[in-house]
Design a protein around this motif. Structure first.
Motif, mmCIF file in Angstrom:
data_model
loop_
_atom_site.group_PDB
_atom_site.id
_atom_site.type_symbol
_atom_site.label_atom_id
_atom_site.label_comp_id
_atom_site.label_asym_id
_atom_site.label_seq_id
_atom_site.Cartn_x
_atom_site.Cartn_y
_atom_site.Cartn_z
ATOM 1 N N ARG A 369 -2.282 -11.726 -1.585
ATOM 2 C CA ARG A 369 -2.040 -10.829 -0.462
ATOM 3 C C ARG A 369 -3.302 -10.594 0.359
ATOM 4 O O ARG A 369 -4.300 -10.078 -0.133
ATOM 5 N N GLN A 371 -4.459 -8.375 3.720
ATOM 6 C CA GLN A 371 -4.027 -7.028 4.078
ATOM 7 C C GLN A 371 -3.600 -6.881 5.533
ATOM 8 O O GLN A 371 -3.164 -5.798 5.926
ATOM 9 N N ASP A 388 5.034 -3.158 1.889
ATOM 10 C CA ASP A 388 4.663 -4.508 1.469
ATOM 11 C C ASP A 388 4.935 -4.702 -0.017
ATOM 12 O O ASP A 388 5.499 -5.720 -0.438
ATOM 13 N N LEU A 392 7.614 -7.402 -1.708
ATOM 14 C CA LEU A 392 7.169 -8.407 -2.667
ATOM 15 C C LEU A 392 7.917 -8.263 -3.993
ATOM 16 O O LEU A 392 8.312 -9.257 -4.612
ATOM 17 N N ILE A 400 0.344 -9.732 -8.159
ATOM 18 C CA ILE A 400 -0.324 -9.948 -6.878
ATOM 19 C C ILE A 400 -1.803 -10.188 -7.130
ATOM 20 O O ILE A 400 -2.446 -9.432 -7.867
ATOM 21 N N GLN A 407 -7.779 -4.193 -2.506
ATOM 22 C CA GLN A 407 -6.756 -3.783 -1.545
ATOM 23 C C GLN A 407 -6.821 -2.280 -1.294
ATOM 24 O O GLN A 407 -7.536 -1.532 -1.962
ATOM 25 N N HIS A 594 1.035 -18.103 0.622
ATOM 26 C CA HIS A 594 0.742 -16.678 0.648
ATOM 27 C C HIS A 594 2.025 -16.008 1.102
ATOM 28 O O HIS A 594 2.684 -16.537 1.983
#
Length: 912
Positions: A369, A371, A388, A392, A400, A407, A594
């Motif tokens: 991931r 951002q 998000d 996912l 992730i 993150q 991705h």
């Protein structure tokens, strides 16, 4: 060390500790954000149970970008009235939808905020907590430089005590510079990066106020394996369901006197009951810190796992030991923190992933991931971070990798609550610098562990720099730093199997032997477990980037189907869902590169390999991933039966109809005819649910025949998913007819509320549909959006409207909420109206008051005026009644036109 075990009783609950927990059901806990995001690693507590104050500092900033900033821009008396008014998170600018190729601004910018802190903060300890400022930054308080920082992905914490003036006007000035700089990670120039890091104060900012005796912050304390609250699971018996955990707490004493305190830790289960706790005495010298390590024993443990992400509430309180009966006198509570933690054990073994004492039965498959979000860049607010994670998880992902940096804290919170494992990576990408670079990398490693160590979602750490040729001694030192900061069981580090120093790491990155031949395991090393950090991307050259995996959503069905099938199973040796499932036990999973389309630095094209686009609209591959998730429903996310027809019934749709499903079998009915049932096959040891293909099921000429005979309603494909012979899920597709209206929908996941905090952003999607509501994929209208109420469209247009082209049937717009609760109205019309054009769409929703106290002055909040809604023309804005009448008139005209069209159709039919 004296430990007092607390017997938790109703009387204790009434007064001996200020317990705060969410008392929602397991099911609700799994899918609801409740609007509560952590602040500096802890929950915001109600005012009546907390001894620390938390104020939101996102609203009411001034921004200066480009050109030469005024001299003394940090000074308290600078005239910033002509500067742009912004709220945070702020990424400096609104980006084009395709912002790759370094089209973003690079350089210094200035932010200024004027505010009056409450007089009650006098004599307290006050800090400014920035979750992230991109690049190198300087922070000034009332004209004096208070801090500087290098790096954009970890907290910047400023002690305000020397400069803050409670009850008076204060000015915070921040210089943020995202220019290329080799002295700190990632170091590499943006023109050579495969991602963009944009700029600005792009995460949240808080003012945190405590008394002089307080629980420290781990990132500010700079204590190895300490500072703040450090929670870990020591042991977990899967048979007796007993667990042992440890809670290390650091308490600071800013007074000139020795302080005798009691430190109390209490844990409650996911339903807010069955608490267990202990109290430990602590003596802290003046102007010093003290530390305790509190053991807790839990019974009937509900362990955390991806499919059952049960979270406990840990409450830590510091009491004045000389204050008498703490159960009756809350005035002697000095400080408290509360956080969600998970009780779980993780082992990476050659047999696979062992979670909570049991071998994890499936491969752990997920995605990387970045951002960034369309138009926002990296300035993604908490609600979109949450969404998000939901998207996912719904796709069936369980892990992730935080490529290629830590993150946002809100995303980490969501991973804890939704059941997403996280591999936390230090900032870096294909670069090693000189000078202070190495020391700043080492500091990043320490700080990321300190920030994220309490998250149950963190399964391992990646302290190396991604795809970098670093010095020989770096790999071992980076690994050792992680273990210094986390000196307990369950700490794992990962490194590429081809990188020097890999022998020091517990987990190695590689592709399975049956996967990508270039990167596949050639020789297994030391019986270590393996994981694939990136799979799926398939470019011809790293300059051209032509690929079977990179597909823009608006390119349509055929390219999207190629991408989806490529990710599931290829006819040539490549790492896919199939090869990961078929890998030996020691190779326990992998992450797709991705899940979202994202912007890049060195390449002119965005990365189109996402299973969702940059606005998070799904592609066909999203449903392909969903088809591999478990059919048994766990926590309403990431599991459950599904069926999806990957055919839009356009004149150009393939005759062969592909259906994705995780059911036992799929039954397809064409135009109301007898259904054809096919088993959902699996590849032995590989892909669990192979897409089902129904040859020549879509026939455009048959559609024409039925439609021409007045039976257009009969034309449809209906797929039913069956488990155990029973229909458990259904999907229907019809061909789109005449474009008649615009339908507006809010991209809002379950549990995400509309909070009037000046920061949250939602996508409103306009779709052109026929009279039945079927999306007209083949349509090139331009849609004009406008908004009224306490919100604003994210647009560069001076009149406050936004024009978007329809792509593959939809056009998204972003709406930012203001700080005043109220009703928000979004309207969408075609750019060039006409009597035969689709009817306009409208959607309304109400926003709630933010529970967070916010500090900003009214005269600094011009953004609040902008958020009140800008009329879309220089003429006087129409009243609600006038707008309603206009919409009704459009509908009446549309109905009249339908009657006229029937005559036209009859005449054309007569001459056929």
């Amino acid at each position: 060390m004296k430990v007092t075990t607390i017997r938790i009783t109703a009387a204790c609950l009434a007064g001996s500790f200020s317990l705060y927990a969410d008392t929602v059901s397991d099911q609700e806990e799994a899918v609801s954000s409740t609007g509560t995001y952590s602040v500096a690693g802890a929950l915001r507590l109600p005012e009546n149970v907390t001894k620390r104050d938390v104020y939101g500092m996102n609203v009411g900033w001034k921004l200066f970008k480009g050109g030469k900033a005024p001299e003394e821009a940090a000074g308290p008396d600078v005239d910033d009235s002509s500067w742009e008014s912004v709220n945070l998170p702020n990424g400096i600018e609104l980006l084009p939808e395709e912002a790759s190729g370094c089209s973003n601004y690079q350089g210094p910018v200035w932010y200024r905020k004027t505010f009056i802190p409450p007089a009650r903060l006098e004599g307290r300890r006050n800090t400014l907590y920035f979750e992230g400022i991109m690049g190198k930054s300087e922070v000034w308080v009332n004209g004096e430089k208070a801090a500087e920082h290098f790096g954009g992905y970890l907290p910047v914490i400023v002690n305000l005590d020397k400069w803050l003036k409670p009850g008076e006007k204060n000015v915070i000035a921040v210089k943020a510079d995202n220019s290329n700089d080799v002295s700190y990670p990632p170091g590499k120039s943006q023109e050579g990066l495969d991602f963009s890091y944009f700029g600005g104060i792009y995460r949240d900012v808080y003012l945190i106020s405590t008394g002089p005796v307080y629980i420290t912050d781990p990132n500010e304390a700079n204590t190895v394996a300490g500072g703040g609250v450090f929670f870990r699971t020591e042991s977990l018996d899967p048979f007796t369901r007993k667990g042992k955990v440890g809670v290390k707490v650091q308490v600071a004493n800013q007074t000139d006197k020795e302080q005798k305190v009691r430190v109390q830790a209490v844990m409650t289960d996911p339903k807010g009951v069955d608490p267990a706790g202990e109290t430990v005495p602590l003596v802290i010298p003046p102007r010093s810190t003290g530390e305790v390590d509190i053991p807790l024993v839990l019974s009937n443990v509900k362990p955390w796992s991806p499919d059952n992400p049960d979270l406990y509430t840990l409450s830590v309180e510091v009491w004045d030991a000389a204050g008498g009966d703490q159960a009756k006198d809350s005035a002697h509570l000095l400080d408290n923190r509360s956080m969600r933690v998970g009780v779980r054990t993780v082992e990476m073994t050659e047999k696979g992933l062992v979670l909570n004492g049991s071998l994890f039965s499936e491969k752990l498959i997920g995605g990387n991931r970045h951002q960034d979000f369309a138009r926002l860049g990296n300035a993604v607010p908490n609600n979109l971070q949450w969404q998000d994670a939901v998207k996912l998880r719904k796709a069936g992902m369980r892990v992730i990798r935080s490529a290629h940096y830590p993150q946002d804290p809100a995303f980490m919170d969501a991973c804890d609550r939704l059941g997403l494992f996280v591999i936390v990576a230090t900032p870096g990408w294909q670069f090693w610098g000189s000078g202070p670079f190495a020391d700043r990398v080492y500091d990043d490693i320490r700080q990321m562990v300190r920030r994220d160590r309490n998250h149950p979602s963190v399964m391992m750490w990646e302290p190396i720099l991604n795809e970098t040729h670093y010095p020989a001694d770096f790999a071992k030192k980076a690994r050792d730093l992680v273990h210094e900061e986390y000196p307990y069981k369950g700490c794992y580090t990962a490194c590429d199997a081809v990188s020097q120093g890999n022998q020091h790491y517990e987990v190695l990155y590689a592709h399975p032997a049956t996967g990508d031949k270039h990167w596949s395991i050639k020789e297994r090393k030391n019986n270590k477990p393996y994981f694939t950090r990136e799979f799926g991307d398939n470019v011809d050259t790293w300059s051209a980037h032509n690929s079977t995996s990179r597909v823009a959503r608006h390119w349509g069905e055929a390219p999207m189907m190629v991408q989806a099938l490529h990710y599931l199973k290829t006819s040539f040796p490549y790492t896919t869902y199939d090869t990961l499932n078929a890998a030996p036990a020691y190779h326990f999973g992998g992450c797709l590169w991705h899940p979202f389309d994202h912007q890049r630095g060195y390449h002119p094209d965005p990365f189109y390999g996402g299973i969702m686009d940059a606005f998070r609209q799904p592609k066909t591959s999203y449903f392909a991933f969903m088809s591999q998730r478990p059919r048994k429903t766990h926590n309403r996310l990431g599991s459950g039966p599904m069926v999806h027809i990957a055919n839009e019934c356009t004149p150009f749709s393939p005759e062969d109809v592909t259906v994705f499903s995780n059911c036992d079998s799929v039954r397809l009915s064409v135009n109301g005819g007898p259904p054809v049932e096919k088993k959902v096959a699996s590849c032995l040891g590989g892909l669990k649910h192979v897409p089902v293909v129904f040859p020549k099921a879509w026939d455009f000429m048959e559609n024409k025949k039925l439609a021409s005979s007045g039976k257009e309603g009969a034309v449809k494909l209906v797929a039913e998913g069956l488990i155990g012979g029973k229909v458990v899920t259904r999907h229907e597709v019809r061909p789109a007819r005449r474009a008649e209206k615009i339908r507006l929908t809010l991209d809002r996941e379950d549990g995400v509320d509309f909070y009037a905090n000046g920061s949250d952003v939602f996508a409103v999607v306009a779709e052109v549909t026929d009279g039945r509501g079927t999306v007209k994929r083949l349509n090139d209208e331009e849609i004009v959006f406008s908004v009224e109420g306490p919100a604003e469209l994210l647009t560069d247009s001076p009149d406050g409207t936004l024009t978007q082209s329809v792509k593959w049937g939809s056009a998204p717009a972003l709406v930012r909420l203001g700080t005043r609760p109220g009703t928000v109205t979004v309207r969408a019309s075609v750019k060039h109206p006409g009597s035969q054009k689709p009817v306009s769409g409208i959607i309304k929703f109400d926003t709630k008051a933010s529970g967070l106290k916010m500090l900003f002055t009214e005269d600094a909040a011009d953004c609040e005026k902008k958020a009140a809604g800008t009329p879309s023309s220089s003429a006087a804005p129409a009243s609600e009644r006038e707008k309603s009448l206009q919409m009704e008139l459009e509908k009446v005209r549309h109905e009249l036109n339908s009657l006229r069209n029937e005559k036209v159709i009859a005449q054309q039919t007569h001459f056929e």
